[in-house]
Design an enzyme around this catalytic site. Sequence first.
Site, PDB file in Angstrom:
ATOM      1  N   SER A 214      47.199  31.909  43.683  1.00  0.00           N
ATOM      2  CA  SER A 214      46.664  33.266  43.824  1.00  0.00           C
ATOM      3  C   SER A 214      46.524  33.724  45.273  1.00  0.00           C
ATOM      4  O   SER A 214      46.408  34.915  45.526  1.00  0.00           O
ATOM      5  CB  SER A 214      45.319  33.374  43.109  1.00  0.00           C
ATOM      6  OG  SER A 214      44.470  32.312  43.471  1.00  0.00           O
TER       7      SER A 214
ATOM      8  N   HIS B 171      47.850  34.388  37.213  1.00  0.00           N
ATOM      9  CA  HIS B 171      48.663  35.394  37.904  1.00  0.00           C
ATOM     10  C   HIS B 171      50.107  35.424  37.400  1.00  0.00           C
ATOM     11  O   HIS B 171      50.882  36.279  37.822  1.00  0.00           O
ATOM     12  CB  HIS B 171      48.648  35.151  39.415  1.00  0.00           C
ATOM     13  CG  HIS B 171      47.402  35.654  40.077  1.00  0.00           C
ATOM     14  ND1 HIS B 171      47.207  36.979  40.382  1.00  0.00           N
ATOM     15  CD2 HIS B 171      46.284  35.004  40.458  1.00  0.00           C
ATOM     16  CE1 HIS B 171      46.015  37.125  40.941  1.00  0.00           C
ATOM     17  NE2 HIS B 171      45.440  35.943  41.002  1.00  0.00           N
TER      18      HIS B 171
ATOM     19  N   LYS C  75      43.997  40.170  34.281  1.00  0.00           N
ATOM     20  CA  LYS C  75      44.818  40.593  35.409  1.00  0.00           C
ATOM     21  C   LYS C  75      45.906  41.545  34.912  1.00  0.00           C
ATOM     22  O   LYS C  75      45.604  42.687  34.632  1.00  0.00           O
ATOM     23  CB  LYS C  75      45.321  39.364  36.150  1.00  0.00           C
ATOM     24  CG  LYS C  75      44.137  38.752  36.912  1.00  0.00           C
ATOM     25  CD  LYS C  75      44.391  37.459  37.591  1.00  0.00           C
ATOM     26  CE  LYS C  75      43.134  37.055  38.360  1.00  0.00           C
ATOM     27  NZ  LYS C  75      42.980  35.626  38.506  1.00  0.00           N
TER      28      LYS C  75
HETATM   29  C1  LIG Z   1      41.718  34.947  38.455  1.00  0.00           C
HETATM   30  C2  LIG Z   1      41.981  33.540  38.089  1.00  0.00           C
HETATM   31  C3  LIG Z   1      41.217  32.908  37.100  1.00  0.00           C
HETATM   32  C4  LIG Z   1      40.041  33.573  36.466  1.00  0.00           C
HETATM   33  O1  LIG Z   1      40.425  34.521  35.519  1.00  0.00           O
HETATM   34  P1  LIG Z   1      39.366  35.606  35.046  1.00  0.00           P
HETATM   35  O2  LIG Z   1      39.894  36.056  33.730  1.00  0.00           O
HETATM   36  O3  LIG Z   1      39.322  36.667  36.068  1.00  0.00           O
HETATM   37  O4  LIG Z   1      38.066  34.893  34.910  1.00  0.00           O
HETATM   38  C5  LIG Z   1      41.539  31.622  36.743  1.00  0.00           C
HETATM   39  N1  LIG Z   1      42.572  30.976  37.331  1.00  0.00           N
HETATM   40  C6  LIG Z   1      43.333  31.542  38.293  1.00  0.00           C
HETATM   41  C7  LIG Z   1      44.461  30.793  38.888  1.00  0.00           C
HETATM   42  C8  LIG Z   1      43.052  32.853  38.705  1.00  0.00           C
HETATM   43  O5  LIG Z   1      43.787  33.423  39.655  1.00  0.00           O
END
Ligand SMILES: *Cc1c(COP(=O)(O)O)cnc(C)c1O
Length: 393
Positions: free
Chosen positions: A183, A211, A241
């Site tokens: 990320s 992502h 996301k």
């Molecule tokens: C954003 C993210 C999460 C968390 O996801 P949410 O649904 O926002 O809690 C978990 N793992 C990775 C790699 C992320 O980038």
Amino acid sequence: MNGTLFQWLEAQLESLKEQNLYKPLVVMETPSEARITVNGKKGVINLSSNNYLGLANHPKVKEAAIRAIERWGAGAGAVRPIIGTMSLHMELERRLAAFKHVEAALVFQSGFTANAGVIPTITDAEDVILTDELNHASIIDGVRLSKAQRKIYKHLDMNALEEALKESQGAKKRLIITDGVFSMDGDVAPLKEIVELAERYDAAVMVDDAHGSGVMGGGRGTAYHYGVHERIDIQLGTLSKAVGVMGGYIAGSARLIDWLTQRARPFLFSTAQPPAVVAAVLAAIELMETDSSLTERLWENTRYWKEGLRKLGFDTGVSVTPITPVMVGDEGRAQQLQRGLFEEGVMALAIVYPTVAKGKARVRTMPSAMHSKADLDDALMAFEKVGKRLGII
Ligand SMILES: *Cc1c(COP(=O)(O)O)cnc(C)c1O
């Protein structure tokens, strides 16, 4: 307030400010779109959102949420295993399993809780977890909740992973965990190589594709992109996301999902997602499946954006995905770049320690399917102006 706690908090906050690590919240007054009103400033180009496909504010997604509130109410009323499971939740899980080409899926309140749910639930004290050093914070916390031993391997280094597999041969079970798309840098895990090592050394593989969901493999994720989805034991996806709403899920074998349904603590002890969220996610997946122009537009904008930055002389690191870091190095200068860009009408956040290593500060940008070429051109002009002023290019 307790005096000792008050003084401790004051000292901690002071120390963050001294190190340029203190970040006030930025506040939007508009939906998450290409141009937003933020901290009172209108028409700011939004390059910080994970709303890759524009689904967070899509009319069909909003409409589904509104209809679901009318049909099902605002809340689910209980945790899933008591009486919080509606047929709508089951429909979403069937839909996700079909979308990902796996046997079954289980939805959690977020990607974060999905990690906290799955990792400690499938490992115990006789096991070893092998985890990439740049894995997301929620994986790190999930690993901390497990009694298993952990081995942290160097980022994307397959020799280091193989070494760790050799060293852990006495373990009862072994689990390799990696982000699909990382990320902060936007690079991608070599899943083919990881799966081959896992098969050779009898380890299970888990990919956190937060992502990658909606972005890679036509939306089905990084494992699908590499054609190894059938050889990956556990895929984590987010609904927060690219899918644009809120939630996380685990996709895998029916047996895995059965076990998590019985034992994963956030699933057992935290209330089910509200029906509006579930219905909105269903509508978003429908759109992703039927309209490939969204992902095509995202990738077209990604190519255009990266090329534009590179032509200006910026270092965009090792990214091969829409996540495009503009590497700066120094924490203070990254924050100056953020502030300068904002003055020019561009929202791109500085990412500094502890989110990334000290001295690796950057401004992270993410083009989306929502941006027009004019939006991206305006943003490039702002980057050029501020980048030159700060001596970054
Ligand atoms: C954003 C993210 C999460 C968390 O996801 P949410 O649904 O926002 O809690 C978990 N793992 C990775 C790699 C992320 O980038």
